[in-house]
Design a protein around this motif. Sequence first.
Motif, mmCIF file in Angstrom:
data_model
loop_
_atom_site.group_PDB
_atom_site.id
_atom_site.type_symbol
_atom_site.label_atom_id
_atom_site.label_comp_id
_atom_site.label_asym_id
_atom_site.label_seq_id
_atom_site.Cartn_x
_atom_site.Cartn_y
_atom_site.Cartn_z
ATOM 1 N N VAL A 143 2.947 35.841 43.563
ATOM 2 C CA VAL A 143 2.340 37.129 43.890
ATOM 3 C C VAL A 143 1.913 37.817 42.599
ATOM 4 O O VAL A 143 2.732 38.043 41.705
ATOM 5 C CB VAL A 143 3.325 38.030 44.664
ATOM 6 N N GLY A 144 0.647 38.140 42.498
ATOM 7 C CA GLY A 144 0.122 38.797 41.308
ATOM 8 C C GLY A 144 0.103 40.308 41.456
ATOM 9 O O GLY A 144 -0.131 40.836 42.544
ATOM 10 N N ASP A 161 13.044 36.724 45.396
ATOM 11 C CA ASP A 161 12.650 35.324 45.578
ATOM 12 C C ASP A 161 11.150 35.116 45.428
ATOM 13 O O ASP A 161 10.685 33.974 45.385
ATOM 14 C CB ASP A 161 13.103 34.817 46.956
ATOM 15 N N ALA A 162 10.390 36.204 45.370
ATOM 16 C CA ALA A 162 8.953 36.075 45.116
ATOM 17 C C ALA A 162 8.739 35.735 43.645
ATOM 18 O O ALA A 162 9.492 36.177 42.768
ATOM 19 C CB ALA A 162 8.230 37.371 45.471
ATOM 20 N N ARG A 163 7.729 34.955 43.353
ATOM 21 C CA ARG A 163 7.411 34.561 41.971
ATOM 22 C C ARG A 163 6.335 35.514 41.451
ATOM 23 O O ARG A 163 5.147 35.369 41.741
ATOM 24 C CB ARG A 163 6.947 33.114 41.938
ATOM 25 N N VAL A 164 6.765 36.515 40.691
ATOM 26 C CA VAL A 164 5.866 37.586 40.250
ATOM 27 C C VAL A 164 5.058 37.127 39.037
ATOM 28 O O VAL A 164 5.611 36.645 38.050
ATOM 29 C CB VAL A 164 6.673 38.854 39.902
ATOM 30 N N VAL A 165 3.744 37.304 39.123
ATOM 31 C CA VAL A 165 2.828 36.972 38.029
ATOM 32 C C VAL A 165 2.118 38.259 37.626
ATOM 33 O O VAL A 165 1.516 38.927 38.474
ATOM 34 C CB VAL A 165 1.801 35.898 38.453
ATOM 35 N N ALA A 173 -6.011 40.444 38.492
ATOM 36 C CA ALA A 173 -5.160 39.933 39.569
ATOM 37 C C ALA A 173 -6.016 39.398 40.720
ATOM 38 O O ALA A 173 -5.714 38.340 41.292
ATOM 39 C CB ALA A 173 -4.229 41.042 40.064
ATOM 40 N N LEU A 174 -7.085 40.113 41.052
ATOM 41 C CA LEU A 174 -7.973 39.649 42.120
ATOM 42 C C LEU A 174 -8.634 38.324 41.749
ATOM 43 O O LEU A 174 -8.736 37.417 42.589
ATOM 44 C CB LEU A 174 -9.039 40.701 42.408
ATOM 45 N N ALA A 175 -9.052 38.198 40.501
ATOM 46 C CA ALA A 175 -9.656 36.940 40.050
ATOM 47 C C ALA A 175 -8.665 35.789 40.183
ATOM 48 O O ALA A 175 -9.032 34.676 40.575
ATOM 49 C CB ALA A 175 -10.136 37.076 38.610
ATOM 50 N N ALA A 176 -7.389 36.053 39.867
ATOM 51 C CA ALA A 176 -6.363 35.018 39.984
ATOM 52 C C ALA A 176 -6.168 34.591 41.439
ATOM 53 O O ALA A 176 -5.953 33.414 41.724
ATOM 54 C CB ALA A 176 -5.046 35.527 39.402
ATOM 55 N N LEU A 177 -6.260 35.555 42.361
ATOM 56 C CA LEU A 177 -6.145 35.227 43.784
ATOM 57 C C LEU A 177 -7.329 34.362 44.220
ATOM 58 O O LEU A 177 -7.153 33.360 44.923
ATOM 59 C CB LEU A 177 -6.101 36.514 44.610
ATOM 60 N N ARG A 178 -8.495 34.717 43.779
ATOM 61 C CA ARG A 178 -9.701 33.991 44.208
ATOM 62 C C ARG A 178 -9.736 32.562 43.668
ATOM 63 O O ARG A 178 -10.241 31.658 44.337
ATOM 64 C CB ARG A 178 -10.955 34.753 43.759
ATOM 65 N N ASN A 179 -9.188 32.371 42.451
ATOM 66 C CA ASN A 179 -9.232 31.008 41.892
ATOM 67 C C ASN A 179 -7.961 30.197 42.181
ATOM 68 O O ASN A 179 -7.815 29.073 41.690
ATOM 69 C CB ASN A 179 -9.542 31.040 40.393
ATOM 70 N N ILE A 185 -1.786 39.025 46.178
ATOM 71 C CA ILE A 185 -1.676 40.085 45.183
ATOM 72 C C ILE A 185 -1.191 41.334 45.893
ATOM 73 O O ILE A 185 -1.355 41.483 47.117
ATOM 74 C CB ILE A 185 -3.004 40.365 44.435
ATOM 75 N N THR A 186 -0.564 42.220 45.143
ATOM 76 C CA THR A 186 -0.052 43.449 45.741
ATOM 77 C C THR A 186 -0.431 44.652 44.896
ATOM 78 O O THR A 186 -0.485 44.579 43.659
ATOM 79 C CB THR A 186 1.478 43.382 45.924
#
Length: 275
Positions: A143-144, A161-165, A173-179, A185-186
């Motif tokens: 999750v970014g 337990d979520a893996r925070v990036v 963060a949006l770019a990371a979600l798209r790629n 993302i939150t």
Amino acid sequence: MKLYRLLAAILATATALAATAAWADRLDDIKKSGVLRVAAFDGNPPFGFIDPETKKQTGHDIDLARAYAKQLGVELKLIPTNPANRIPLLTSGKADVVFASFTITDERAKVVDFTTPYFLVGQVFLAKKGVLSSLDKLKGLRVGTEKGTTMEANLRKNYPDARVVLYDDSPLALAALRNGNVQAITNDGVKLTAQWNTLPEAERADYEIPNFTVSKEYLGAAVPKGEKALLDSLNSWLLASEADGLALNTYNKWFGPDSRAPLPRLLKIGDPVVP
């Protein structure tokens, strides 16, 4: 309850001082210099971002800052910031005020002073359809979010337990979600809705904001700790902006039904704080 008491105290102080703001200290310096230095986002639409045509900072918070500077009769100097730099800009004396989608928290209130809340948001998620059907699905999910925000703190505390990036701002963060670097993302609902709406129509249909929130967050402007005159002045102006319609008009410009991020207005400035 502790945060509720803090917010209630901020609101009570703002109301009591609305008609009797004192003028001294940092506020005197601002008036003497003729310049109000405001730290604001340049990469978090629609609160603060760079207009692609004018190449200048614009957004909801910047419109509020500009109106406050006009009321003081001084020039507005914008200082671009990201979430992690908001407090350092105040404590180092490089900024007089932060107008940058700043969530009021007990921890932050130890080092800066917040105005009465002017915005209410909730933390939500954006993910591809079907990926995040419930909060239980956060376990093991990448999750970014932006570093130095309450979004990061909420995730780490309540969903370990979520893996925070972490990213410097929401567009990254949006770019990371798209790629595909993260699976969700939150952010607050306002920002995520605006970001979602920036995607090409065909791609936008692949994503969703699941129908649950993990927090209720009140946003305020912030000033250096102990700058009572400046804080009183800002609170008086915020309450007046609600009374004369400026706050509502600014909200509707950026979040009204004809905007790119249409959202219902959840708070009138001066409303009682609900925990």
